[in-house]
Design a protein around this motif. Structure first.
Motif, mmCIF file in Angstrom:
data_model
loop_
_atom_site.group_PDB
_atom_site.id
_atom_site.type_symbol
_atom_site.label_atom_id
_atom_site.label_comp_id
_atom_site.label_asym_id
_atom_site.label_seq_id
_atom_site.Cartn_x
_atom_site.Cartn_y
_atom_site.Cartn_z
ATOM 1 N N GLN A 102 0.809 -1.216 0.000
ATOM 2 C CA GLN A 102 0.000 0.000 0.000
ATOM 3 C C GLN A 102 0.845 1.271 0.000
ATOM 4 N N ASP A 103 2.158 1.143 0.164
ATOM 5 C CA ASP A 103 3.035 2.313 0.212
ATOM 6 C C ASP A 103 3.291 2.866 -1.184
ATOM 7 N N TRP A 104 3.864 4.065 -1.236
ATOM 8 C CA TRP A 104 4.136 4.724 -2.510
ATOM 9 C C TRP A 104 5.626 4.995 -2.664
ATOM 10 N N LEU A 105 6.106 4.790 -3.884
ATOM 11 C CA LEU A 105 7.474 5.118 -4.265
ATOM 12 C C LEU A 105 7.451 6.349 -5.148
ATOM 13 N N PHE A 106 8.302 7.325 -4.839
ATOM 14 C CA PHE A 106 8.415 8.537 -5.641
ATOM 15 C C PHE A 106 9.834 8.592 -6.219
ATOM 16 N N PRO A 107 10.010 8.110 -7.467
ATOM 17 C CA PRO A 107 11.345 8.011 -8.049
ATOM 18 C C PRO A 107 11.755 9.273 -8.802
ATOM 19 N N SER A 108 13.066 9.421 -8.965
ATOM 20 C CA SER A 108 13.594 10.418 -9.888
ATOM 21 C C SER A 108 13.764 9.761 -11.252
ATOM 22 N N TYR A 109 14.229 10.507 -12.223
ATOM 23 C CA TYR A 109 14.414 9.974 -13.570
ATOM 24 C C TYR A 109 15.425 8.826 -13.591
ATOM 25 N N ARG A 110 16.338 8.761 -12.624
ATOM 26 C CA ARG A 110 17.372 7.736 -12.610
ATOM 27 C C ARG A 110 16.889 6.430 -11.969
ATOM 28 N N ASP A 111 15.692 6.423 -11.431
ATOM 29 C CA ASP A 111 15.274 5.305 -10.588
ATOM 30 C C ASP A 111 14.338 4.327 -11.284
ATOM 31 N N THR A 112 14.528 4.114 -12.589
ATOM 32 C CA THR A 112 13.710 3.129 -13.298
ATOM 33 C C THR A 112 13.917 1.727 -12.720
ATOM 34 N N LEU A 113 15.128 1.435 -12.261
ATOM 35 C CA LEU A 113 15.397 0.105 -11.708
ATOM 36 C C LEU A 113 14.584 -0.130 -10.439
ATOM 37 N N ALA A 114 14.457 0.880 -9.583
ATOM 38 C CA ALA A 114 13.645 0.739 -8.378
ATOM 39 C C ALA A 114 12.190 0.459 -8.749
ATOM 40 N N ALA A 115 11.711 1.134 -9.791
ATOM 41 C CA ALA A 115 10.336 0.916 -10.236
ATOM 42 C C ALA A 115 10.143 -0.507 -10.752
ATOM 43 N N ARG A 143 1.569 1.774 -7.285
ATOM 44 C CA ARG A 143 1.826 2.892 -6.362
ATOM 45 C C ARG A 143 3.248 3.428 -6.554
ATOM 46 N N ILE A 144 3.529 3.751 -7.809
ATOM 47 C CA ILE A 144 4.799 4.362 -8.197
ATOM 48 C C ILE A 144 4.474 5.667 -8.898
ATOM 49 N N ALA A 145 4.878 6.775 -8.326
ATOM 50 C CA ALA A 145 4.627 8.071 -8.940
ATOM 51 C C ALA A 145 5.394 8.164 -10.265
ATOM 52 N N PRO A 146 4.991 9.061 -11.165
ATOM 53 C CA PRO A 146 5.711 9.210 -12.431
ATOM 54 C C PRO A 146 7.187 9.528 -12.213
ATOM 55 N N LEU A 147 8.030 8.975 -13.071
ATOM 56 C CA LEU A 147 9.453 9.302 -13.008
ATOM 57 C C LEU A 147 9.625 10.814 -13.139
ATOM 58 N N SER A 148 10.379 11.411 -12.228
ATOM 59 C CA SER A 148 10.495 12.865 -12.196
ATOM 60 C C SER A 148 11.790 13.304 -12.876
ATOM 61 N N THR A 149 11.652 13.931 -14.034
ATOM 62 C CA THR A 149 12.828 14.450 -14.725
ATOM 63 C C THR A 149 13.319 15.761 -14.120
ATOM 64 N N PRO A 150 12.441 16.724 -13.782
ATOM 65 C CA PRO A 150 12.927 17.911 -13.059
ATOM 66 C C PRO A 150 13.475 17.497 -11.702
ATOM 67 N N GLY A 169 -6.259 8.578 7.767
ATOM 68 C CA GLY A 169 -6.118 7.383 8.585
ATOM 69 C C GLY A 169 -5.642 6.181 7.816
ATOM 70 N N ASP A 170 -5.080 6.384 6.618
ATOM 71 C CA ASP A 170 -4.591 5.285 5.794
ATOM 72 C C ASP A 170 -3.188 4.863 6.240
ATOM 73 N N ASP A 171 -2.936 3.583 6.199
ATOM 74 C CA ASP A 171 -1.630 3.040 6.566
ATOM 75 C C ASP A 171 -0.713 3.098 5.351
ATOM 76 N N VAL A 172 -0.180 4.278 5.084
ATOM 77 C CA VAL A 172 0.627 4.513 3.886
ATOM 78 C C VAL A 172 1.887 5.278 4.265
ATOM 79 N N VAL A 173 3.009 4.822 3.732
ATOM 80 C CA VAL A 173 4.281 5.537 3.843
ATOM 81 C C VAL A 173 4.760 5.868 2.439
ATOM 82 N N ALA A 174 5.305 7.050 2.246
ATOM 83 C CA ALA A 174 5.892 7.441 0.965
ATOM 84 C C ALA A 174 7.414 7.423 1.092
ATOM 85 N N LEU A 175 8.075 6.839 0.104
ATOM 86 C CA LEU A 175 9.533 6.849 0.051
ATOM 87 C C LEU A 175 9.942 7.628 -1.189
ATOM 88 N N ALA A 176 10.652 8.729 -0.985
ATOM 89 C CA ALA A 176 11.032 9.611 -2.081
ATOM 90 C C ALA A 176 12.531 9.510 -2.326
#
Length: 378
Positions: A102-115, A143-150, A169-176
């Motif tokens: 249920q968690d979210w990943l917020f990657p940068s443009y370099r993090d395609t491998l994490a996705a 639950r992977i945010a768009p790859l962020s180029t900026p 009240g959602d059990d969610v953690v974001a990792l940026a």
């Protein structure tokens, strides 16, 4: 501060002491260790989870092959650009594996491998870099945010999502995820400040790979470490060996648990190194020498884990060959699918720009449709 009139001629004044001041947060518990935290090659490795480590190894091997294949695709003209994570695979894999569904990943443009390690189709992960689509995948599916180029613009988004989840009240953690260059952006400051004030359940992972393109870290900041910056915002800073996948996973797991249980955000700095150039369009020999790269190759994350696991009997030759075979199967499928010319619809330019199209977008879409229809008619 107030002033007080003293008795006597001349009516002299002196300041009275202001109310006693106390910091909102004690600084000492927030400070990172003096040296990056390590597990592999230390007594802490006695507590390794064999199943988790075998999975990490398989993902590292697959990740190394994924990087090689994606880089080859740029040379073949199938990708416009690819920012490699060779040398940084431990950070990528640990970030993906530490999160709950249920968690979210917020990657940068370099993090395609994490996705990809989180479950995203490798072709979809590369679609943005191919220039075929706005994002290339549905962010909600995994639950992977768009790859962020900026640089660093994904960080405030991660804080906003995490804060909203907590309010609901959602059990969610974001990792940026962000690179060391991104820490020089205003979005980094804003995200950390809001996260700490709101005590949002978010973890910031800085992959310090030594360079913001060609700019070394020493020309970006005079801070003792990037992890020390967390103290100024009121959150813990952790310093970890970014090539030690066991250490990165442990530190991130603790930070995610802290966020999930109401402890607020954590800033994690992983010390790593990108073996390849910034992207395929960059000439890294202009700002670093071969000796520096060779020294970091001795600290290769794949080899570090392989040596540790084989020495402890957690991994054998069959396991090594199985990981390599799975990686080759993935690479072959990726190569085959990326070599097929995509079928593109120009009208897709107007899809997914807004939840509901604006009047101006509808006008532009109608103009393009008319042009396409006229072209089709001859």
């Amino acid at each position: 501060m107030t002033v007080q009139e003293l008795p006597g001629a001349g009516a002299s004044y002196r300041p009275t002491p202001p109310p006693s001041w106390r910091p909102r947060t004690e600084a000492a518990p927030l400070l990172p260790d003096a040296e990056p935290y390590r597990v592999l090659g230390t007594p802490a490795a006695d507590k390794l989870d064999p199943e988790l480590m075998r999975r990490c190894y398989a993902e590292l091997v697959r990740g190394r092959r994924y990087n090689a294949q994606a880089t080859a695709l740029t040379r073949q003209g199938r990708l416009a650009v690819y920012p490699s994570t060779v040398g940084q695979e431990a950070c990528e894999i640990a970030a993906a594996l530490v999160l709950a569904e249920q968690d979210w990943l917020f990657p940068s443009y370099r993090d395609t491998l994490a996705a990809v390690a989180r479950g995203l189709d490798p072709v979809q992960a590369l679609t943005l870099l191919r220039g075929d689509w706005h994002t290339g995948y549905d962010p909600r599916e995994h639950r992977i945010a768009p790859l962020s180029t900026p640089l660093a613009t994904q960080l405030p988004h991660a804080v906003g999502l995490a804060h909203a989840a907590r309010l609901r009240g959602d059990d969610v953690v974001a990792l940026a995820m962000v690179g060391d260059g991104g820490t020089s952006e205003g979005d980094f400051h804003e995200a950390l400040n809001f996260a700490a004030v709101w005590q949002a359940p978010v973890v910031f992972l800085v992959q310090n790979n030594g360079f913001a393109i060609s700019v070394p870290l020493a020309k970006q900041t005079a801070a003792p470490t990037l992890a020390h910056k967390g103290v100024g915002y009121g959150m813990p800073g952790r310093l970890v060996d970014g090539n030690d996948v066991a250490a990165v996973h442990e530190v991130l797991a603790e930070a995610v648990h802290r966020a999930r249980t109401g402890g607020g955000p954590t800033l994690v700095e992983a010390i790593t190194y990108r073996m390849d150039a910034h992207t395929n369009a960059d000439d890294a020999t202009r700002y670093r020498d071969d000796d520096e790269v060779a020294a970091w190759k001795e600290h290769d994350p794949v080899e570090l884990l392989e040596r540790e696991l084989t020495a402890r009997g957690i991994l054998d030759e069959a396991g090594i060959e199985a990981a390599k075979d799975a990686a080759e199967t993935m690479a072959a499928a990726l190569r085959e699918r990326m070599n097929a010319d995509p079928v593109l619809d120009p009208m897709d330019l107007f899809a997914h720009v807004y939840a509901e199209q604006t009047g101006r977008l509808r006008e532009q879409a109608a103009m393009l449709r008319a042009e396409l229809d006229a072209e089709a008619q001859g």
